[in-house]
Motif scaffolding. Structure first.
Motif, PDB file in Angstrom:
ATOM      1  N   LEU A 859       9.742 -79.256 -20.507  1.00  0.00           N
ATOM      2  CA  LEU A 859      10.869 -80.184 -20.387  1.00  0.00           C
ATOM      3  C   LEU A 859      12.063 -79.515 -19.717  1.00  0.00           C
ATOM      4  N   GLY A 860      12.259 -78.236 -20.002  1.00  0.00           N
ATOM      5  CA  GLY A 860      13.328 -77.517 -19.319  1.00  0.00           C
ATOM      6  C   GLY A 860      13.064 -77.423 -17.826  1.00  0.00           C
ATOM      7  N   GLN A 861      11.806 -77.179 -17.473  1.00  0.00           N
ATOM      8  CA  GLN A 861      11.443 -77.139 -16.047  1.00  0.00           C
ATOM      9  C   GLN A 861      11.654 -78.502 -15.403  1.00  0.00           C
ATOM     10  N   ALA A 862      11.280 -79.576 -16.082  1.00  0.00           N
ATOM     11  CA  ALA A 862      11.453 -80.920 -15.537  1.00  0.00           C
ATOM     12  C   ALA A 862      12.925 -81.224 -15.287  1.00  0.00           C
ATOM     13  N   TYR A 863      13.782 -80.842 -16.238  1.00  0.00           N
ATOM     14  CA  TYR A 863      15.216 -81.102 -16.071  1.00  0.00           C
ATOM     15  C   TYR A 863      15.783 -80.295 -14.895  1.00  0.00           C
ATOM     16  N   ALA A 864      15.300 -79.070 -14.731  1.00  0.00           N
ATOM     17  CA  ALA A 864      15.805 -78.233 -13.636  1.00  0.00           C
ATOM     18  C   ALA A 864      15.367 -78.746 -12.276  1.00  0.00           C
ATOM     19  N   GLU A 865      14.234 -79.461 -12.225  1.00  0.00           N
ATOM     20  CA  GLU A 865      13.673 -79.889 -10.947  1.00  0.00           C
ATOM     21  C   GLU A 865      13.848 -81.371 -10.685  1.00  0.00           C
ATOM     22  N   GLU A 866      14.691 -82.073 -11.449  1.00  0.00           N
ATOM     23  CA  GLU A 866      14.741 -83.520 -11.339  1.00  0.00           C
ATOM     24  C   GLU A 866      15.315 -83.999 -10.008  1.00  0.00           C
ATOM     25  N   GLY A 867      16.053 -83.163  -9.257  1.00  0.00           N
ATOM     26  CA  GLY A 867      16.413 -83.489  -7.881  1.00  0.00           C
ATOM     27  C   GLY A 867      17.530 -84.498  -7.706  1.00  0.00           C
ATOM     28  N   GLY A 868      18.253 -84.884  -8.753  1.00  0.00           N
ATOM     29  CA  GLY A 868      19.402 -85.752  -8.563  1.00  0.00           C
ATOM     30  C   GLY A 868      19.142 -87.227  -8.830  1.00  0.00           C
ATOM     31  N   ALA A 869      17.922 -87.659  -9.092  1.00  0.00           N
ATOM     32  CA  ALA A 869      17.625 -89.060  -9.377  1.00  0.00           C
ATOM     33  C   ALA A 869      18.124 -89.404 -10.777  1.00  0.00           C
ATOM     34  N   GLU A 870      18.946 -90.447 -10.892  1.00  0.00           N
ATOM     35  CA  GLU A 870      19.575 -90.776 -12.182  1.00  0.00           C
ATOM     36  C   GLU A 870      18.535 -91.071 -13.251  1.00  0.00           C
ATOM     37  N   TRP A 871      17.520 -91.876 -12.895  1.00  0.00           N
ATOM     38  CA  TRP A 871      16.524 -92.255 -13.904  1.00  0.00           C
ATOM     39  C   TRP A 871      15.761 -91.046 -14.408  1.00  0.00           C
ATOM     40  N   MET A 872      15.488 -90.091 -13.492  1.00  0.00           N
ATOM     41  CA  MET A 872      14.728 -88.914 -13.897  1.00  0.00           C
ATOM     42  C   MET A 872      15.577 -88.003 -14.774  1.00  0.00           C
ATOM     43  N   THR A 873      16.866 -87.877 -14.426  1.00  0.00           N
ATOM     44  CA  THR A 873      17.772 -87.075 -15.241  1.00  0.00           C
ATOM     45  C   THR A 873      17.860 -87.629 -16.658  1.00  0.00           C
ATOM     46  N   ALA A 874      18.003 -88.954 -16.763  1.00  0.00           N
ATOM     47  CA  ALA A 874      18.124 -89.580 -18.077  1.00  0.00           C
ATOM     48  C   ALA A 874      16.859 -89.375 -18.901  1.00  0.00           C
ATOM     49  N   ARG A 875      15.707 -89.540 -18.291  1.00  0.00           N
ATOM     50  CA  ARG A 875      14.451 -89.352 -19.036  1.00  0.00           C
ATOM     51  C   ARG A 875      14.307 -87.915 -19.538  1.00  0.00           C
ATOM     52  N   ALA A 876      14.634 -86.959 -18.654  1.00  0.00           N
ATOM     53  CA  ALA A 876      14.506 -85.563 -19.050  1.00  0.00           C
ATOM     54  C   ALA A 876      15.455 -85.223 -20.194  1.00  0.00           C
TER      55      ALA A 876
END
Length: 991
Positions: A859-876
């Motif tokens: 999950l930490g890796q996912a948050y670091a790599e989310e790339g700026g997309a709002e929906w992805m940031t919120a999910r992480a």
């Protein structure tokens, strides 16, 4: 034990006794494990092989039961490992793997000229077949077709060995093979040669005529060069010669003088072999002839930058170079994943990027233990373990030397009936000796027989001062370059003025050109181009005209000297801009695949036009090709050019082109460019609908969709379908699921009516997600299967990866964590770089299984790599908040949930906000507020527009809230939240 799968599965013990392994389903599991002996086969793969795309609910338990039966029968050879099973046997214990090894050995022996040994090995290989391959698999397997293809190729090689060794007459068998495989031209070629060898000339000619008519009627095609050559040999009453290796389709001349080198390559077992030598010695041709159809061939001649080397290898493997996500990509990692199997990788023309090639080869060989590399270069790669094969010029001193035989072969093609005899032998030897036996120079010299006699060619060659360097014997790098340059210059001097003009103008093309392109850019009507083809300065391959790279460089220098370079580049860029603009609407209809293939064939020219066009033309090219960059997976190729085009003032009238450059630029442009682009999108109508679709995917929905969506698109059918899709998607994201689903069905009908695959798959994907929210599992998976098939037709790897993530989330809610993990793992492998969506899915699976350490890392890796997309940031952030709850860190959990809320606190993303609210409900439960938790779960339903069936986190919070408050209070609070309007729900969510 010995295992047989080339026919009904059979297991024998070490003493030859048959071992019974149970009924059809255990046998099918055994076959799937034996296809990759010693390697883990995932449970989902075993289920799919047993039950197809719609397995029963108890499929996993059934497979586990079948594995248990196998374990009892095989004495523990089947082992559990991670998410699947492996069978602990060696490849040589399985007949299919033995067959493939023997087939390859037989081909190598045939290439080395050891025809008797080759025949024996190939007979042993084919003798392993007892019936249809993998016959026990109820749903088939793609490897069946591959095994059958290897079987046919081995049969062809065996026939070849029998013809070459005069080991009986294979005519009767070949007639049967031709009847069963009428489109396999090698069998027809072999039948013609076998009949000729038996002295049955009339039958051989009749067989060729039958083949010619059949190919014309069935395919509208002419016989291949091999079949045509066999026919010509019959007509000339030549002694039939054994063919050691079939000439690949791209090669249109015979292979002369390198039998010893082919034999050494066949015998060499090193993992890295570099064929080195001066330019023009035939390094490429040797590599092509040795590799045949068993290798991946990568031509690096057009690669002009070190970082383009991995991209060229990816393109040769048919893989997307990068996806449509901002940020850096790592093509080397994609190659490592793709090359983890037995393969010969041929890297041709490495000398101008030798350092980059060496670095890539070192990485691939270190991490892909089953890979072999054959490189051609004017200098070694300089790696430890590299085996060098120095390629010397052809011997040229005697009338029967290889160089003279090469000259005679090429001369006969331009002057039919030419032979090296008593009258011409001395002159031919003189020509070949003066050219130092360089094959390219010899071929160019032989082509001049169309205008001169051999004696005249010898006189011009020996007497002309510029060719004296060819006989000096100095093989230094600079000398080799001057030598080949002199060969081309000599050919240039023999051209008339019209031919010179066209030759230098033709050099503007990168990667060849169609006749129409040559006519428009160079001003030729085809007559002079045909003369250049006759003179071997230009070749015609698969309907495209090409110029050898060395000749092209020489002609490009002449173009610059003539002062025409700028004008020709302008014409070239204008031609390919017109092609791009003509192709754009056709990429949105039933001809989508045809036009993708056409643009792919022109990819080198499109990139060249981008590099040298003026800024306005280049910006127009980026916008016109938006659909092509995306659908063909080549967005990464244009990223740097697009970024460079953003510098400076915006030219008037190019607002949409500017937006397209912002979307495609890599690295990701500064925020000011995104803000400016958003204002432009929201204030004008767009001419390129696909560009608008890409903007929506990258930049997200507008702040006020109701005010802007209606004026962005025109009224053609694809635009109308996309408009319905966009409105429906905004409705779904905004929590109006019923409205969104109706609109999505209308969009689906619109895309299907056009035969357009990408839009159809997008609509199917979203309809599948909606069905999954409602718990309509079967309907959801059927729609995903249909969408996945369409994406695979396009080669849209990244969309396939995203779809697998969507399917993985649905499987989590179904309670099948093993299958979900398999989907997320597949998605991670398909993404061009480590993708947050796939990593997040793997992290959620780990959390639900109770593996908090692995979950935290993922999950930490996912948050670091989310790339700026709002929906992805919120999910992480929500996932990290839930992980903190399970770890007992209430403060951290609340902080993460608050951060997630700050990202998506907007009605436009109400569906994503619902997921955040469900996370905050968990935090409320941790605070001991069961009623607040129940209310927030209801608010989430109001925001999303529907409950989300099977969600394990929602179920956990709901159960805890009921226990704290009692069923009646829970139901009242939940109903109050679910009954809220969207605005009320948004307001409550932010409290």
């Amino acid at each position: 034990m010995r295992f047989s799968v080339l026919g009904p599965v059979e297991v024998r013990s070490a003493d030859g006794e048959v071992v019974h392994v149970g009924g059809p389903r255990p046998r099918a599991v055994l076959v799937m494990l034996l296809l990759t002996p010693g390697r883990v086969v995932g449970l989902d793969r075993l289920i799919a092989g047993q039950y197809g795309d719609d397995p029963p609910a108890e499929a996993a338990n059934a497979v586990q039961s079948q594995v248990s039966r196998l374990r009892r029968a095989l004495g523990g050879l089947v082992e559990f490992s991670g998410g699947g099973y492996r069978i602990a046997v060696e490849p040589d214990d399985v007949d299919s793997h033995v067959f493939e090894r023997l087939a390859l050995d037989g081909r190598r022996l045939l290439a080395a000229g050891r025809v008797a040994d080759a025949a024996a090995v190939l007979r042993e290989a084919l003798g392993l077949w007892r019936g249809p391959a993998l016959a026990d698999l109820p749903h088939g397997d793609a490897r069946v077709a591959r095994l059958e293809e290897v079987r046919l190729a081995a049969t062809e090689d065996l026939v070849e060995a029998e013809i070459a060794s005069s080991d009986g007459s294979p005519v009767a068998r070949l007639r049967s093979l031709v009847e069963r495989h009428p489109l396999r031209e090698r069998f027809r070629e072999q039948l013609v040669r076998a009949l000729h060898a038996d002295g049955r000339t009339a039958e051989a000619l009749a067989e060729f005529e039958d083949a010619r008519r059949f190919l014309a009627d069935e395919l509208g095609a002419d016989p291949t060069p091999g079949l045509a050559a066999a026919h010509l040999a019959v007509l000339r009453a030549e002694e039939p010669a054994p063919v050691v290796r079939r000439v690949p389709p791209a090669q249109f001349t015979s292979f002369v003088g390198r039998d010893d080198e082919v034999a050494r390559l066949a015998a060499e077992r090193a993992r890295l072999i570099t064929v080195s030598g001066p330019g023009g010695t035939g390094k490429t041709r040797l590599a092509v002839e040795f590799a045949g159809r068993d290798a991946c061939f990568v031509d690096l001649s057009a690669v002009d930058a070190a970082d383009a080397v991995p991209l060229a290898v990816l393109a040769a493997l048919g893989l997307r170079a990068s996806g449509f996500r901002p940020g850096p990509t790592d093509p080397v990692e994609r190659l490592v994943a793709a090359l983890d199997h037995d393969l010969l990788l041929v890297l041709d023309n490495c000398e101008h990027v030798v350092a980059a090639v060496a670095a890539l080869v070192r990485t691939l060989l270190a991490r892909c233990p089953r890979l072999r590399v054959l490189a051609t270069s004017r200098e070694p790669l300089g790696l430890t373990g590299e085996t060098l094969l120095p390629l010397e010029p052809l011997a040229a001193a005697t009338p029967d030397s290889p160089a003279v035989r090469l000259f005679a072969d090429r001369a006969a093609a331009v002057r039919p009936g030419f032979r090296v005899d008593h009258d011409t032998a001395d002159a031919v030897v003189a020509v070949c000796s003066a050219l130092d036996g360089l094959p390219l120079a010899i071929e160019l010299a032989a082509a001049r027989l169309r205008q001169f006699t051999v004696a005249e060619i010898a006189g011009r060659l020996v007497g002309h001062g510029r060719f004296r360097l060819l006989s000096r014997g100095d093989r230094t790098a600079a000398e080799r370059h001057r030598t080949l340059h002199a060969v081309v210059a000599w050919s240039w001097d023999l051209l008339d003025e019209r031919e010179r003009v066209l030759a230098r103008r033709f050099s503007v093309f990168a990667g060849g050109a169609s006749l129409a392109a040559v006519e428009e850019v160079c001003g030729d009507e085809g007559e002079v181009l045909a003369d250049l083809v006759d003179r071997s300065l230009v070749t015609l391959v698969d309907g495209r005209y090409r110029m050898f790279h060395t000749i092209r460089l020489f002609c490009a220098q002449r173009l610059a000297e003539a002062g025409e370079e700028e004008e020709l580049r302008r014409r070239h860029a204008a031609h390919y801009l017109a092609l791009a603009q003509r192709a754009d609407p056709r990429l949105r209809g039933a001809d989508q695949l045809t036009w993708l293939a056409r643009l792919s064939a022109e990819h080198d020219n499109l990139m060249a036009a981008l590099r040298w066009a003026d800024r306005e033309t280049a910006m127009r090219l980026v916008a016109a090709l938006a659909a092509y960059w995306w659908l063909s997976g080549r967005r990464g190729d244009v990223g740097e050019v697009a970024a460079a085009l953003l510098a400076g003032d915006l030219p008037p009238g190019l607002e949409e082109e500017y937006v397209s450059c912002v979307v495609h630029a890599s690295p990701r442009p500064a925020a000011e460019h995104w803000d400016r682009a958003r204002r432009l999108v929201e204030s004008r109508e767009m001419r390129y609908p696909f560009g608008l679709a890409l903007w929506g995917m990258v930049a997200g929905p507008p702040d006020d969709p109701a005010a802007d969506a209606g004026k962005l698109l025109g009224d053609d059918p694809w635009n109308a379908a996309l408009s319905r899709f966009s409105a429906a998607l905004l409705a779904v994201l905004g929590g109006r699921v019923a409205d969104g689903e109706r609109g999505m069905r209308e969009a689906l009908d619109g895309f299907r009516a056009l035969g357009e695959r990408w839009g159809t798959a997008q609509a199917l994907d979203w309809l599948a997600q909606i069905a999954g929210w409602r718990g309509e599992w079967s309907s959801a998976h059927k729609r995903w299967a249909a969408a996945l098939e369409l994406y695979e037709q396009l080669g849209a790897t990244e969309e396939c990866a995203e779809l697998r993530c969507h399917r993985g989330r649905c499987l989590v809610r179904q309670g099948d964590l093993d299958a979900a993990q398999a989907e997320f793992t597949r998605a991670a492998a398909l993404f061009a770089r480590p993708a947050a969506e796939a990593v997040l899915g793997l992290g959620e699976v780990a959390r639900l299984r109770g593996d908090l350490k692995a979950a935290g890392d993922l999950l930490g890796q996912a948050y670091a790599e989310e790339g700026g997309a709002e929906w992805m940031t919120a999910r992480a952030l929500t996932a990290l908040g839930r992980l903190a709850e399970l770890s007992g860190d209430h403060v951290e959990a609340v902080r993460r949930h608050d951060e997630a809320l700050a990202v998506v606190r907007t009605p436009v993303l109400a569906a994503e906000l619902a997921g955040v609210v469900e996370g905050r409900a968990g935090a409320a439960l941790s605070d001991g507020s069961g009623e607040r938790a129940a209310l927030l779960l209801g608010v989430a339903v109001a925001l999303r527009g529907t409950a989300k069936a099977g969600d394990p986190d929602v179920a956990r919070v709901a159960a805890g809230a009921r226990e704290l408050t009692g069923a009646e209070v829970f139901a009242e609070a939940y109903a109050r939240g679910a009954a809220m309007s969207r605005d009320e729900a948004v307001a409550v969510a932010g409290v």
